[in-house]
Design an enzyme around this catalytic site. Structure first.
Site, mmCIF file in Angstrom:
data_model
loop_
_atom_site.group_PDB
_atom_site.id
_atom_site.type_symbol
_atom_site.label_atom_id
_atom_site.label_comp_id
_atom_site.label_asym_id
_atom_site.label_seq_id
_atom_site.Cartn_x
_atom_site.Cartn_y
_atom_site.Cartn_z
ATOM 1 N N ASN A 131 5.172 7.475 -9.521
ATOM 2 C CA ASN A 131 4.187 8.343 -9.187
ATOM 3 C C ASN A 131 4.584 9.211 -8.725
ATOM 4 O OD1 ASN A 131 6.673 8.277 -6.626
ATOM 5 N ND2 ASN A 131 6.121 6.209 -6.680
ATOM 6 N N LYS A 151 2.189 -2.379 8.662
ATOM 7 C CA LYS A 151 3.485 -1.478 7.630
ATOM 8 C C LYS A 151 4.991 -1.917 9.052
ATOM 9 C CE LYS A 151 2.085 0.531 3.691
ATOM 10 N NZ LYS A 151 2.726 1.791 3.096
#
Length: 393
Positions: A209, A335
């Site tokens: 990424n 999260k």
């Protein structure tokens, strides 16, 4: 630790002048830019070329030396310096400064300084303890000069007593203390992850990424600036790591990062997950380069490092990052809960000046009792905000 800071070192004509080489080396390793000013007597003990090689900058000795670039050297050094250190400082130099005498490059430069001035005396015991020298030292202390007192030991003349230059490490530690006064992480050990992981496809390709590692490295630097100890678990990074960060575990894949974190987390007080581990890996990898007109890859889910830490962290603090393109706050709060984290640093990577491979960020910091959005700022400033907020957990 001393990145982007300019220090001028004055070296006077004492036998301890050779120890100033160690001081320059230590300051450079901490990231400082160092300019050296020497008295003419000091050059009889050690050559300017030695300091030029260590500092990478020309040494100033003669106030009236011919210059390639026209600037008034003692004034230009005074303007750029964040701190002026004189080590070793002889009785002669101390007397000049106490009485305002500027008759050489070192004393002229010192009296032009507006930044903190640190003096590390070195001389024979009888000289150091002489009433006149002690009075001059007190005059300078009263004016705000900072002293690193000499040590006792065997002196160059063979005598034993006070007057030996303080250990270069002690002198440099005093410089760091002055320039980086916030020491609220002393006694704390922090594990920081940074960078991207990459998952192999074949002998030449991999999945990764856009993470550069900048945010995690800035956090690691700030922890050390504030007196803490760092374990840096790094994946693929595109920015330099300062040489003073030495406890580094390099990994490539997400599973390797998981192992490194689990091997080291138990000795730490705080775990900061600033890395961007790959969420997926190849179901099957190939040793040789795949050829063909069409390629289909089957991906499998990688382990969730933050969740694994959340299961076993006990009373340690877990800080995670949440990089999103949509529904930032909603996803960040999910999260925070699902990974049993204490704080989440959320950022929308679609915003200009935020996200990957830039020097700035725009973050919202969320804990179980607090939510605050910060304006765009340099990542090094974001790092200090994060550390401040961890202290409040």
């Amino acid at each position: 630790m001393l990145d982007n800071l300019n220090i001028t070192l004055g070296v006077s004509g004492g036998i301890a002048a050779y120890k100033a080489c160690d001081i320059v080396s230590r300051l450079k390793k901490l990231g400082a830019e160092v300019d050296v000013v020497m008295t003419k007597n000091a050059t009889k003990l050690i050559q300017p070329l030695t300091f030029e090689s260590l500092s990478g900058r020309p040494v100033s000795v003669d106030t009236f030396a011919k210059k390639k670039n026209f600037d008034i050297k003692h004034i230009s050094l005074a303007k750029k310096s964040d701190l002026f250190l004189i080590a070793p400082a002889t009785a002669n130099v101390i007397a000049k400064l106490a009485q305002g005498i500027a008759d050489d490059m070192l004393s002229t430069t010192a009296l032009a300084m507006t930044c903190p001035i640190v003096i590390a005396p070195a001389m024979n015991s009888a000289m150091y303890l002489n009433e006149v020298v002690q009075k001059n030292i007190q005059i300078l202390k009263d004016r705000g000069f900072i002293f690193v007192d000499p040590e006792s030991g065997r002196l160059a003349c063979g005598d034993t007593g006070i007057g030996k230059l303080a250990d270069p490490k002690i002198i440099v530690d005093k410089v760091v203390e002055i320039l980086r006064p916030k020491n609220d992480y002393i006694g704390k050990k922090v594990l920081v992850t940074c960078g991207a992981t990459r998952e192999p496809i074949d002998g030449v390709r991999y999945i990764t990424n856009k993470s550069s590692g900048k945010m995690g490295i800035e956090i690691a630097k700030s922890i050390m600036d504030r007196g803490g100890e760092v374990v840096l678990v790094k994946g693929l990074t595109t920015c330099a790591i300062p040489s003073y960060i030495t406890n580094i575990v390099s990994v490539e894949t997400t599973k390797q990062m998981l192992k490194a974190v689990m091997d080291n987390y138990s000795s730490c007080d705080v775990i900061i997950k600033a890395a961007a581990p790959s969420d997926y890996a190849l179901e099957e990898t190939f040793d040789n380069k795949i050829k063909g007109d069409k390629l289909v890859l089957n991906l499998v889910k990688n382990p969730d490092i933050a969740k694994e830490v959340g299961r076993v962290k006990e009373n340690r603090k877990l800080v995670i990052f949440c990089a999103e393109t949509t529904n930032l706050i909603e996803n960040a709060k999910k999260k925070l809960e699902s990974k049993n984290a204490d704080m989440v640093v959320a950022n929308d990577v679609t915003q200009e000046g935020a996200g990957f491979d830039v020097d700035t960020n725009i973050v919202t910091i969320i804990s179980k009792s607090k939510e605050k959005t910060y304006p765009k700022m340099l990542k090094k400033d974001v790092a200090n905000v994060i550390l401040d907020e961890i202290n409040l957990l």
